[in-house]
Design a protein around this motif. Sequence first.
Motif, PDB file in Angstrom:
ATOM      1  N   CYS A  52       0.804  -1.230   0.000  1.00  0.00           N
ATOM      2  CA  CYS A  52       0.000   0.000   0.000  1.00  0.00           C
ATOM      3  C   CYS A  52       0.835   1.278   0.000  1.00  0.00           C
ATOM      4  O   CYS A  52       0.301   2.362  -0.237  1.00  0.00           O
ATOM      5  N   THR A  54       2.707   2.451   2.691  1.00  0.00           N
ATOM      6  CA  THR A  54       2.978   3.049   3.999  1.00  0.00           C
ATOM      7  C   THR A  54       4.340   2.611   4.544  1.00  0.00           C
ATOM      8  O   THR A  54       4.842   3.172   5.496  1.00  0.00           O
ATOM      9  N   ARG A  77      -1.976   2.725  -6.619  1.00  0.00           N
ATOM     10  CA  ARG A  77      -2.653   3.042  -5.356  1.00  0.00           C
ATOM     11  C   ARG A  77      -4.133   3.358  -5.549  1.00  0.00           C
ATOM     12  O   ARG A  77      -4.942   3.152  -4.641  1.00  0.00           O
ATOM     13  N   SER A  88      -8.240   4.839  12.844  1.00  0.00           N
ATOM     14  CA  SER A  88      -7.382   6.028  12.802  1.00  0.00           C
ATOM     15  C   SER A  88      -8.005   7.093  11.907  1.00  0.00           C
ATOM     16  O   SER A  88      -7.908   7.020  10.696  1.00  0.00           O
ATOM     17  N   LEU A 105      -8.943  12.450  -1.862  1.00  0.00           N
ATOM     18  CA  LEU A 105      -7.529  12.112  -1.691  1.00  0.00           C
ATOM     19  C   LEU A 105      -7.076  11.114  -2.752  1.00  0.00           C
ATOM     20  O   LEU A 105      -5.928  11.138  -3.196  1.00  0.00           O
ATOM     21  N   PHE A 106      -7.973  10.246  -3.157  1.00  0.00           N
ATOM     22  CA  PHE A 106      -7.610   9.247  -4.159  1.00  0.00           C
ATOM     23  C   PHE A 106      -7.861   9.744  -5.578  1.00  0.00           C
ATOM     24  O   PHE A 106      -7.871   8.960  -6.538  1.00  0.00           O
TER      25      PHE A 106
ATOM     26  N   ALA B  88      -3.976   8.632  11.317  1.00  0.00           N
ATOM     27  CA  ALA B  88      -4.697   8.851  10.052  1.00  0.00           C
ATOM     28  C   ALA B  88      -3.746   9.130   8.879  1.00  0.00           C
ATOM     29  O   ALA B  88      -4.182   9.151   7.732  1.00  0.00           O
ATOM     30  N   TYR B  90      -1.867   7.178   7.568  1.00  0.00           N
ATOM     31  CA  TYR B  90      -1.817   6.009   6.681  1.00  0.00           C
ATOM     32  C   TYR B  90      -2.558   6.284   5.376  1.00  0.00           C
ATOM     33  O   TYR B  90      -2.171   5.831   4.311  1.00  0.00           O
ATOM     34  N   GLU B  91      -3.646   7.059   5.493  1.00  0.00           N
ATOM     35  CA  GLU B  91      -4.487   7.290   4.320  1.00  0.00           C
ATOM     36  C   GLU B  91      -3.749   8.163   3.295  1.00  0.00           C
ATOM     37  O   GLU B  91      -3.839   7.924   2.088  1.00  0.00           O
ATOM     38  N   ILE B  92      -3.021   9.141   3.783  1.00  0.00           N
ATOM     39  CA  ILE B  92      -2.268  10.024   2.885  1.00  0.00           C
ATOM     40  C   ILE B  92      -1.103   9.262   2.254  1.00  0.00           C
ATOM     41  O   ILE B  92      -0.842   9.370   1.058  1.00  0.00           O
ATOM     42  N   LEU B  93      -0.429   8.446   3.071  1.00  0.00           N
ATOM     43  CA  LEU B  93       0.726   7.691   2.555  1.00  0.00           C
ATOM     44  C   LEU B  93       0.315   6.632   1.539  1.00  0.00           C
ATOM     45  O   LEU B  93       1.106   6.263   0.671  1.00  0.00           O
ATOM     46  N   SER B  94      -0.918   6.132   1.657  1.00  0.00           N
ATOM     47  CA  SER B  94      -1.340   5.069   0.735  1.00  0.00           C
ATOM     48  C   SER B  94      -2.144   5.618  -0.445  1.00  0.00           C
ATOM     49  O   SER B  94      -2.613   4.847  -1.280  1.00  0.00           O
ATOM     50  N   ALA B  95      -2.300   6.926  -0.507  1.00  0.00           N
ATOM     51  CA  ALA B  95      -3.091   7.537  -1.588  1.00  0.00           C
ATOM     52  C   ALA B  95      -2.203   7.860  -2.793  1.00  0.00           C
ATOM     53  O   ALA B  95      -0.994   8.022  -2.646  1.00  0.00           O
TER      54      ALA B  95
END
Lengths: 308, 253
Positions: A52, A54, A77, A88, A105-106, B88, B90-95
């Motif tokens: 993913c 991270t 992604r 979270s 964001l996506f 949170a 994680y969402e930015i890093l995985s986007a």
Amino acid sequence: MSVILSIEGVSKTYATGVQALQPTDLSINRGEIFALLGPNGAGKTSLIGLVCGTVRLEAGRIIADGADTVRQYRRARAKIGLVPQEVSTDSFETVWATMRFSRGLFGLSRNDAHLEKVLKSLSLWEKREAKIQTLSGGMKRRLMIAKALSHEPSILFLDEPSAGVDVELRRDMWAMVRGLRDSGVTIILTTHYIEEAEELADRIGVINKGRLILVEEKTTLMKRLGGRKLKLHLAQPLASIDPRLADFNLTLEQDGRRLVYAFDSVAEDTGVSRLLRSLEAVGVDYKDLHTEQSSLEDIFVSLVSQIP
Amino acid sequence: MNLHAVQAIYHFEMARWFRTLGQSLFSPVLSTSLYFIVFGAAIGGQMGVIEGVSYGAFIVPGLVMLSILTESVSNASFGIYMPKWSGAIYEILSAPVSPFEVVLGFVGAATTKSIVIGAVILMTARLFVPYEIQNPILMAAFLVLTAFTFCLFGFVLGVWADNWEKLSIAPLLIITPLTFLGGAFYSIGMLPEFWRTVALFNPVVYLINGFRWSFYGTADVPVWVSLTMITGFLALCLSLVWWIFRTGYRLKA
């Protein structure tokens, strides 16, 4: 069946020197539910993080739905949704605002109809104006899934989806996961609840100490590695097993009141009828008997304990 | 370019600010008003004129700069630290978002907040003292450049910080003292020669003086030196941000 996720020679060693993942190859088929089983610290979350984005990928290559996760990270992604282990998110936001944030964001334009559909499918539509901090634990967990689905991914990672969730909610979540698979989403879930993998997965991977020990169809795995047990409830308790029965793999349970015979169910000669005749010959009487397939848990424990 | 992501981050950050708008604006307005009451009305009357400008008007650029620097660092560092702290991130890093887009969203929102606060303080100052802005374009350019640069610095600080204490170290122990000693309330020409030389090592001196020059056409250091200093600090902050994303420092395992 086509491959949707291909992991080739991926390994990970953290700056502390800990090798979280040894060189690993894994292919995930389109439309399947794949369960990655392993004890805590086995490398499951590291593997998910590497796919993913991270966690930094330093060795190997990952192709997600046709796109390299490093060189074509935008395309890759966009296809992946991630539901992390922990809840979270900013708890002061509303459900609707966080859903819109995730979709944007996506890289997708606003689509309220899709977000409404996702929230309704997870029974969160009525809570759309509520602040996240006012939701129950189960709702927060469902919201994390809703966020991951906001950008219509074709691959969904669920990292320990039912950790800390009560039994009823776990059953609801399993139904929801099956529904997602039926809608065409490929699901990769990590869990240390064997029951969850047994219930949901098409294929199973077992990971321990950073090493992927095996990957196999669940049914094949259970047939291949799972034995059967014949359990006889004795009329009179036994202090020990008669030496004349030494040829059989027998154990005594419940203070000698139950005799258990472990056998290979796919073997030509299971030995069951021979055992029953031998029992009669040595005068061991029983009042009831039944057979049991060994569970995935038995297989898992046996596999993990084999790794030094 | 993932403009939807930039917008999402920007709106998210601005929404957070709007949730506490009263507190966000009231606090700097109150402290600025107190500065004007104490330094402008009470002490200013005794100070006379500095470089042809009344003392009350003289401190306006310094006070705006004080708020801009502290608010920029606080807002930007909090903006990126909060998702790190809550998980949170994680969402930015995985986007599918590039580092440039992430910075643009976070730092863009923090810069907007700082500029709004700067404008509100300028309006508040108008209630206490009459002042002029000789070069409004340069003033606006200084305002935006300084806010953006210190928001970048705040972003770096937010990435570096791994607890709440570290987050408040820079605004409390670095920015505020440097601003107070950087000529916000006086001309460094009023200092003895030794301390004047020492003051020239304080980078905030150049920011305040460049900003003050755009108001009154007078400053302790040439305006081009001020511009060079702020551009140099901007380049340093950009390099740090680039390094953070290249290495994943305190963002990725």
